[in-house]
Design an enzyme around this catalytic site. Structure first.
Site, PDB file in Angstrom:
ATOM      1  N   ASN A   1      24.796  34.907  36.937  1.00  0.00           N
ATOM      2  CA  ASN A   1      24.809  35.957  35.488  1.00  0.00           C
ATOM      3  C   ASN A   1      24.290  35.017  35.020  1.00  0.00           C
ATOM      4  OD1 ASN A   1      26.138  33.756  35.203  1.00  0.00           O
ATOM      5  ND2 ASN A   1      27.989  34.067  33.858  1.00  0.00           N
TER       6      ASN A   1
ATOM      7  N   LYS B   1      20.628  27.879  46.677  1.00  0.00           N
ATOM      8  CA  LYS B   1      20.865  29.307  47.632  1.00  0.00           C
ATOM      9  C   LYS B   1      21.270  30.210  46.395  1.00  0.00           C
ATOM     10  CE  LYS B   1      24.095  31.440  47.962  1.00  0.00           C
ATOM     11  NZ  LYS B   1      23.507  33.128  47.153  1.00  0.00           N
TER      12      LYS B   1
ATOM     13  N   SER C   1      32.823  31.671  40.875  1.00  0.00           N
ATOM     14  CA  SER C   1      33.881  31.973  40.538  1.00  0.00           C
ATOM     15  C   SER C   1      35.114  31.001  40.945  1.00  0.00           C
ATOM     16  CB  SER C   1      34.464  33.891  41.169  1.00  0.00           C
ATOM     17  OG  SER C   1      34.514  33.868  42.636  1.00  0.00           O
TER      18      SER C   1
ATOM     19  N   GLU D   1      32.215  24.757  39.089  1.00  0.00           N
ATOM     20  CA  GLU D   1      32.261  25.001  37.428  1.00  0.00           C
ATOM     21  C   GLU D   1      32.575  26.706  37.538  1.00  0.00           C
ATOM     22  OE1 GLU D   1      32.378  24.044  34.546  1.00  0.00           O
ATOM     23  OE2 GLU D   1      31.263  22.149  35.303  1.00  0.00           O
TER      24      GLU D   1
ATOM     25  N   CYS E   1      29.960  33.708  31.124  1.00  0.00           N
ATOM     26  CA  CYS E   1      31.512  32.603  31.133  1.00  0.00           C
ATOM     27  C   CYS E   1      32.719  32.054  30.533  1.00  0.00           C
ATOM     28  CB  CYS E   1      31.329  31.564  32.456  1.00  0.00           C
ATOM     29  SG  CYS E   1      29.923  30.538  31.638  1.00  0.00           S
TER      30      CYS E   1
ATOM     31  N   GLU F   1      40.611  36.436  35.142  1.00  0.00           N
ATOM     32  CA  GLU F   1      39.083  36.837  34.295  1.00  0.00           C
ATOM     33  C   GLU F   1      38.537  38.460  34.601  1.00  0.00           C
ATOM     34  OE1 GLU F   1      35.724  34.949  36.265  1.00  0.00           O
ATOM     35  OE2 GLU F   1      35.384  34.099  34.236  1.00  0.00           O
TER      36      GLU F   1
ATOM     37  N   GLU G   1      28.030  18.607  32.966  1.00  0.00           N
ATOM     38  CA  GLU G   1      27.292  19.342  33.193  1.00  0.00           C
ATOM     39  C   GLU G   1      26.551  19.558  32.513  1.00  0.00           C
ATOM     40  OE1 GLU G   1      25.767  22.314  36.434  1.00  0.00           O
ATOM     41  OE2 GLU G   1      26.809  23.529  35.790  1.00  0.00           O
TER      42      GLU G   1
HETATM   43  P1  NAD Z   1      31.008  34.384  43.177  1.00  0.00           P
HETATM   44  O1  NAD Z   1      31.749  33.454  43.251  1.00  0.00           O
HETATM   45  O2  NAD Z   1      30.680  35.280  43.882  1.00  0.00           O
HETATM   46  O3  NAD Z   1      29.340  33.673  43.967  1.00  0.00           O
HETATM   47  C1  NAD Z   1      28.835  32.400  43.001  1.00  0.00           C
HETATM   48  C2  NAD Z   1      28.157  31.620  44.439  1.00  0.00           C
HETATM   49  O4  NAD Z   1      28.470  31.114  45.303  1.00  0.00           O
HETATM   50  C3  NAD Z   1      27.288  32.676  44.726  1.00  0.00           C
HETATM   51  O5  NAD Z   1      25.325  32.431  45.075  1.00  0.00           O
HETATM   52  C4  NAD Z   1      27.317  33.180  46.055  1.00  0.00           C
HETATM   53  O6  NAD Z   1      26.651  34.297  47.339  1.00  0.00           O
HETATM   54  C5  NAD Z   1      28.142  32.379  46.294  1.00  0.00           C
HETATM   55  N1  NAD Z   1      29.457  31.876  47.008  1.00  0.00           N
HETATM   56  C6  NAD Z   1      29.951  33.131  47.883  1.00  0.00           C
HETATM   57  N2  NAD Z   1      30.421  32.952  48.996  1.00  0.00           N
HETATM   58  C7  NAD Z   1      30.414  31.811  49.171  1.00  0.00           C
HETATM   59  C8  NAD Z   1      31.096  30.666  50.393  1.00  0.00           C
HETATM   60  N3  NAD Z   1      32.274  30.992  51.133  1.00  0.00           N
HETATM   61  N4  NAD Z   1      30.226  29.230  50.395  1.00  0.00           N
HETATM   62  C9  NAD Z   1      29.115  29.082  49.456  1.00  0.00           C
HETATM   63  N5  NAD Z   1      29.162  29.880  48.384  1.00  0.00           N
HETATM   64  C10 NAD Z   1      29.075  30.966  48.705  1.00  0.00           C
HETATM   65  O7  NAD Z   1      30.596  34.508  41.387  1.00  0.00           O
HETATM   66  P2  NAD Z   1      29.557  35.435  40.938  1.00  0.00           P
HETATM   67  O8  NAD Z   1      30.209  36.451  40.939  1.00  0.00           O
HETATM   68  O9  NAD Z   1      28.238  35.435  41.060  1.00  0.00           O
HETATM   69  O10 NAD Z   1      30.073  34.661  39.512  1.00  0.00           O
HETATM   70  C11 NAD Z   1      30.370  34.836  37.877  1.00  0.00           C
HETATM   71  C12 NAD Z   1      31.101  33.743  38.212  1.00  0.00           C
HETATM   72  O11 NAD Z   1      30.832  33.144  37.636  1.00  0.00           O
HETATM   73  C13 NAD Z   1      32.944  34.564  37.760  1.00  0.00           C
HETATM   74  O12 NAD Z   1      34.183  33.848  37.629  1.00  0.00           O
HETATM   75  C14 NAD Z   1      31.881  33.289  35.484  1.00  0.00           C
HETATM   76  O13 NAD Z   1      33.049  32.993  35.266  1.00  0.00           O
HETATM   77  C15 NAD Z   1      31.535  32.138  36.622  1.00  0.00           C
HETATM   78  N6  NAD Z   1      30.748  31.679  35.819  1.00  0.00           N
HETATM   79  C16 NAD Z   1      30.993  30.082  35.268  1.00  0.00           C
HETATM   80  C17 NAD Z   1      30.159  29.295  34.766  1.00  0.00           C
HETATM   81  C18 NAD Z   1      30.571  27.945  34.313  1.00  0.00           C
HETATM   82  O14 NAD Z   1      30.088  26.886  34.053  1.00  0.00           O
HETATM   83  N7  NAD Z   1      31.898  27.497  34.072  1.00  0.00           N
HETATM   84  C19 NAD Z   1      29.405  29.954  34.025  1.00  0.00           C
HETATM   85  C20 NAD Z   1      28.761  31.029  34.265  1.00  0.00           C
HETATM   86  C21 NAD Z   1      28.814  32.007  35.852  1.00  0.00           C
END
Ligand code: NAD
Length: 478
Positions: free
Chosen positions: A147, A170, A224, A247, A281, A380, A459
């Site tokens: 995002n 990654k 997530s 995060e 987020c 969420e 961060e």
């Molecule tokens: P996601 O958890 O699906 O993926 C995040 C990253 O993790 C991707 O690069 C994905 O390929 C990787 N990933 C997936 N499975 C993994 C595993 N088993 N081991 C290691 N890496 C793995 O999240 P998303 O859909 O890309 O992003 C949306 C989420 O991110 C929402 O929940 C949002 O709230 C959160 N977010 C949080 C913040 C914050 O700073 N708190 C900021 C932006 C987004």
């Protein structure tokens, strides 16, 4: 075709993937390498080999590289903003703004590279010198969400490099273009081979290697909560327990009290919940509103939403772009259905929109008469969907706001100094806002949450040093 960068070389991939424009699903944005687990291991080995020299490199060198990259990012913000908006779906001004922000983060961290920290404590022990210094951590695995495809990688990679660490990055599968451009710029700015490596590909495969490889010292992850929990388990299961910065998600409340300035409250609500298609987020997903202002507040939001154009991210008249992909689109529609079935009142939106290009266009959606136990108010959603819950008074509103597993951002709209102060003290969130949207944050300041939203040091800004360095305490007797 955009390749992975491993040990300073752009590698020929075994597999190629493409990303799609969510504003026009007929359009392929680019072709990208899909790395394998072997590529990820190779990248970790390269980062490990490059670490000693980079850790010993001069702060001036690290500064100069980051500053050069910051300048190039800024000079290309329009072009890269277009790319970002094409793959992620946020509007062009938001895309350009994100690139400019990434440039600012790089420039800030270039300055941090020059800020040498440490304490000498003479005379603490008779005949002995004591010093406290900070050293680089080692190899950092950076795992990013879709995002904020350039700002989030920038605010993880830049401090990692500034403080002398090497990186394997990654990016999220949906947005390899912005990630690739950032790495390309940093690479061409003069990073030695192996200091920054890029491996695009599957989360579980590439991310899995990074989280379990014994040569990775730390993981900085944004994504997530379920993925964060998996990563946490992987990071502590190996022989060496990795340092983690996780995060994660939010379910961010905005309290609106009777004494709020209505115009301010409506603007905070609409900006916070619906801009960037609600895919931040820190987006507001719950409005907790006291009785006296409730109806005027809901009317105000609806009037404001009625004037917004939802459309192609690159069109000048679009205020809000599409949802990022089919999967998130389906999740959003499912939650709209859940909200209806749970008995909340659909006050605005909920419809899929037809536009002249095929894309994931969804009306911003507002539920009223939600109660705090409903799923639409507890989980969420990560889309342009928010709900309004009524509260008797400030105390009840605060209780509802805090009654969640998440703790990222929370806001209040009020003209009462007493309630604003009490809210700042008692809101269980890492970021609290008074008369401002819950989203929209400054890159100088620490960023992070509490409870399930966040794990590990903050961060951004000067606080990033706590994650990306290890403190060493030295005792010397002459
Ligand atoms: P996601 O958890 O699906 O993926 C995040 C990253 O993790 C991707 O690069 C994905 O390929 C990787 N990933 C997936 N499975 C993994 C595993 N088993 N081991 C290691 N890496 C793995 O999240 P998303 O859909 O890309 O992003 C949306 C989420 O991110 C929402 O929940 C949002 O709230 C959160 N977010 C949080 C913040 C914050 O700073 N708190 C900021 C932006 C987004």
């Amino acid at each position: 075709m955009h390749r992975n960068l491993i040990d300073g070389h752009w590698r020929e991939p075994a597999e190629v993937t493409r990303n799609i424009n969510p504003s026009d699903t007929r359009e392929i944005v680019g072709l990208y390498a899909r790395g394998s687990a072997a590529d990820a291991r190779h990248a970790v080995e390269a980062a490990r080999a490059a670490f000693p020299a980079w850790a010993e490199s001069s702060p001036q060198l690290r500064h100069d590289i980051l500053a050069r990259a910051a300048n190039e990012l800024l000079a290309r913000k329009e072009e890269l903003g277009r790319l970002l908006s094409s793959e992620e779906g946020k509007t062009l001004p938001e895309g350009i703004g994100e690139v400019a922000r990434a440039a600012s983060v790089l420039a800030f961290m270039a300055g941090e590279a020059l800020r040498i920290r440490g304490d000498r404590l003479p005379g603490l022990q008779p005949g002995s010198d004591t010093e406290v210094t900070r050293e680089p951590l080692g190899v950092v695995g950076v795992i990013a969400p879709w995002n904020f495809p350039i700002a989030i990688p920038a605010w993880k990679i830049a401090p990692a490099l500034a403080y002398g660490n090497t990186v394997v990055f990654k990016p999220a599968d949906l947005v390899p273009g912005s990630a690739w451009a950032l790495v390309d710029i940093l690479h061409r700015a003069g990073l030695p081979n192996g200091v920054l490596n890029l491996v695009m590909g599957s989360g579980s495969q590439i991310g899995g290697v990074l989280c379990s490889h014994p040569e990775v010292d730390a993981i900085s992850f944004t994504g997530s909560v379920p993925t964060g929990r998996r990563i946490a388990a992987d990071c502590v299961s190996g022989p060496s327990m990795k340092r983690m910065q996780l995060e994660m998600g939010g379910n961010n409340p905005l309290i609106v009290l009777d004494d709020a300035d209505l115009e301010v409250a409506v603007e905070c609500a609409v900006q916070g919940a619906f801009f960037s298609t609600g895919q931040r987020c820190t987006a507001t997903s719950r409005f907790i509103v006291t009785e006296g202002i409730h109806d005027r507040f809901v009317r105000g939001i609806i009037q404001r939403l009625d004037r917004l154009n939802i459309g192609h991210a690159l069109r000048a008249d679009s205020h809000i772009g599409p949802v990022v992909d089919q999967k998130q689109f389906d999740v959003d529609l499912e939650y709209i259905d859940i909200g209806r079935k749970e008995g909340a009142r659909l006050a605005w939106g909920g419809e899929v929109l037809e536009r002249d290009t095929p894309g994931y266009y969804l009306q911003p959606t507002l539920f009223t008469e939600a109660n705090p136990s409903m799923r639409i108010a507890r989980e969420e959603i990560f889309g342009p969907i928010a709900s309004v819950t009524q509260a008797r008074d400030f105390e009840e509103a605060l209780h509802i706001a805090n009654d969640t597993e998440f703790g990222l951002a929370a806001g209040i709209c009020t003209t009462s100094l007493r309630h604003a102060s009490q809210f700042k003290r008692q809101a269980q969130a890492g970021i609290v806002k008074v008369n401002q949207a819950t989203s929209g944050l400054d890159y100088h300041l620490p960023f992070g949450g509490r409870k399930a939203s966040s794990y590990g040091p903050r961060e951004q800004g000067q606080y990033a040093v706590d994650f990306y360095t290890v403190v060493k305490t030295a005792y010397t007797s002459a």
